[in-house]
Design a protein around this motif. Structure first.
Motif, mmCIF file in Angstrom:
data_model
loop_
_atom_site.group_PDB
_atom_site.id
_atom_site.type_symbol
_atom_site.label_atom_id
_atom_site.label_comp_id
_atom_site.label_asym_id
_atom_site.label_seq_id
_atom_site.Cartn_x
_atom_site.Cartn_y
_atom_site.Cartn_z
ATOM 1 N N LEU A 233 0.792 -1.186 -0.020
ATOM 2 C CA LEU A 233 -0.121 -0.167 0.068
ATOM 3 C C LEU A 233 0.897 1.414 -0.024
ATOM 4 O O LEU A 233 0.946 2.273 -0.938
ATOM 5 N N PHE A 234 1.800 1.521 0.891
ATOM 6 C CA PHE A 234 2.598 2.628 1.135
ATOM 7 C C PHE A 234 3.587 2.725 0.154
ATOM 8 O O PHE A 234 4.126 3.893 -0.338
ATOM 9 N N GLY A 235 4.183 1.762 -0.151
ATOM 10 C CA GLY A 235 5.178 1.433 -1.308
ATOM 11 C C GLY A 235 4.721 1.949 -2.570
ATOM 12 O O GLY A 235 5.445 2.910 -3.303
ATOM 13 N N THR A 236 3.602 1.493 -3.081
ATOM 14 C CA THR A 236 2.760 1.788 -4.318
ATOM 15 C C THR A 236 2.542 3.390 -4.018
ATOM 16 O O THR A 236 2.702 4.168 -5.021
ATOM 17 N N THR A 237 1.975 3.968 -2.975
ATOM 18 C CA THR A 237 1.496 5.210 -2.985
ATOM 19 C C THR A 237 2.838 6.074 -3.171
ATOM 20 O O THR A 237 2.643 7.177 -3.689
ATOM 21 N N ALA A 238 3.942 5.644 -2.355
ATOM 22 C CA ALA A 238 5.210 6.533 -2.684
ATOM 23 C C ALA A 238 5.625 6.437 -4.055
ATOM 24 O O ALA A 238 6.361 7.585 -4.544
ATOM 25 N N ALA A 239 5.767 5.218 -4.596
ATOM 26 C CA ALA A 239 6.429 5.033 -5.819
ATOM 27 C C ALA A 239 5.704 5.760 -7.246
ATOM 28 O O ALA A 239 6.351 6.407 -7.948
ATOM 29 N N LEU A 240 4.331 5.611 -7.249
ATOM 30 C CA LEU A 240 3.793 6.104 -8.696
ATOM 31 C C LEU A 240 3.552 7.654 -8.638
ATOM 32 O O LEU A 240 4.078 8.279 -9.699
ATOM 33 N N PRO A 241 3.160 8.451 -7.724
ATOM 34 C CA PRO A 241 3.155 9.842 -7.524
ATOM 35 C C PRO A 241 4.603 10.506 -7.865
ATOM 36 O O PRO A 241 4.965 11.384 -8.585
#
Length: 314
Positions: A233-241
């Protein structure tokens, strides 16, 4: 076995089935329901057929508001429907390129504190049997929040301490390093706050929903699965933006209007977080399974089935 778990057993064994359920469960309007309405919905959920025919909203209200081990209503701010409204501004603020260490520490503290509270409130508490939170557990939560706060602000601390001026190095610290760091801290937060489940074990059930005993192996699996889902959850939220901003900053439009990068980052973080919450919650079943050979020897002798069930928590 609690009615919530029985519902997950019948309706939530496939990823897309769980995803469909979670999309409905995360509706924040359920936070307006009273405790009496929640208790009624939980009682009605005991008979799934009756719920389907007469009280359609009952499963959603029960699953989103009641703890599956204690049967009590979850604290309002730590219910799944409250996760996005509360965590979104904290996550957005935590990912900002701060100019000093103090605001970075402040927003990381709020985010890690809320995450620890959410993880603890939605843990598997089947081994506690109404026990109050111990001093050891409180100290563990406080230590987890303190460590994660400092680690989360590490990129800004390094920029200030090292006096980084090079734009490429600053980009690395502010856009690349937070990606693995956010995933690792989310995993760490769950793993430490819920460590008691691995040490004391959690209740496992046979295929008929009868309790068999406490299993440390099931506790370790439940904590590991939840920690991985939160890291996703938090890794993807940090990566994509961050990757989106890095890409768009090279376009002519953003080179001429550099101020567009900030709102793009904020909006994309909120959108990705909102989309990833139901996906991450659905990665593993709420009513998990563990093979008979993986549990303790005294539990193997108590059942004939090839697998046992456990409440994963959230």
């Amino acid at each position: 076995m609690d009615p919530n778990l029985l519902y997950w057993k019948s309706q939530g064994q496939s990823f897309f089935g769980r995803l469909r359920i979670w999309v409905n469960l995360l509706d924040p309007t359920s936070l307006l329901s009273s405790d009496a309405e929640i208790e009624k919905a939980h009682a009605l959920l005991g008979t799934v057929e009756k719920v389907k025919e007469k009280d359609g909203p009952a499963p959603t209200l029960s699953l989103s508001s009641v703890h599956a081990d204690s049967g009590a209503a979850l604290p309002l701010v730590f219910r799944p429907p409250a996760f996005l409204p509360i965590s979104a501004p904290l996550v957005v603020a935590s990912f900002l390129p701060h100019s000093s260490v103090k605001p970075a520490l402040f927003w990381q503290f709020l985010l890690q504190s809320y995450s620890a509270g959410f993880n603890y409130s939605n843990r598997n508490s089947s081994a506690e049997e109404g026990k109050k939170t111990s001093l050891r557990q409180l100290l563990l939560i406080a230590g987890t929040v303190s460590y994660a706060t400092c680690a989360g602000a590490l990129p800004q601390i390094l920029i200030n301490r090292l006096g980084v001026r090079n734009s490429s190095v600053r980009t690395f610290f502010r856009s690349i390093l937070p990606i693995p760091l956010s995933a690792a801290l989310a995993f760490f937060n769950v793993f430490t706050v819920r460590s008691d489940e691995s040490e004391s074990g959690i209740q496992v059930y046979d295929s008929n929903g009868n309790p068999v005993g406490l299993s440390k192996a099931a506790g370790e699996k439940a904590v590991r699965e939840t920690a991985l889902s939160r890291a996703a959850l938090f890794g993807t939220t940090a990566a994509l933006p961050n990757l989106l901003v890095l890409f768009t900053q090279r376009t002519r439009l953003f080179q001429r209007n550099s101020l567009l990068a900030a709102p793009l980052r904020h909006i994309s973080v909120a959108i990705v977080l909102g989309l990833m919450i139901p996906v991450s919650f659905s990665l593993f079943p709420q009513l998990g399974t563990i093979r008979k050979e993986k549990v303790e020897e005294h539990l193997r002798a108590a059942v004939n089935e090839g697998q046992l069930y456990y409440h994963r928590g959230l």
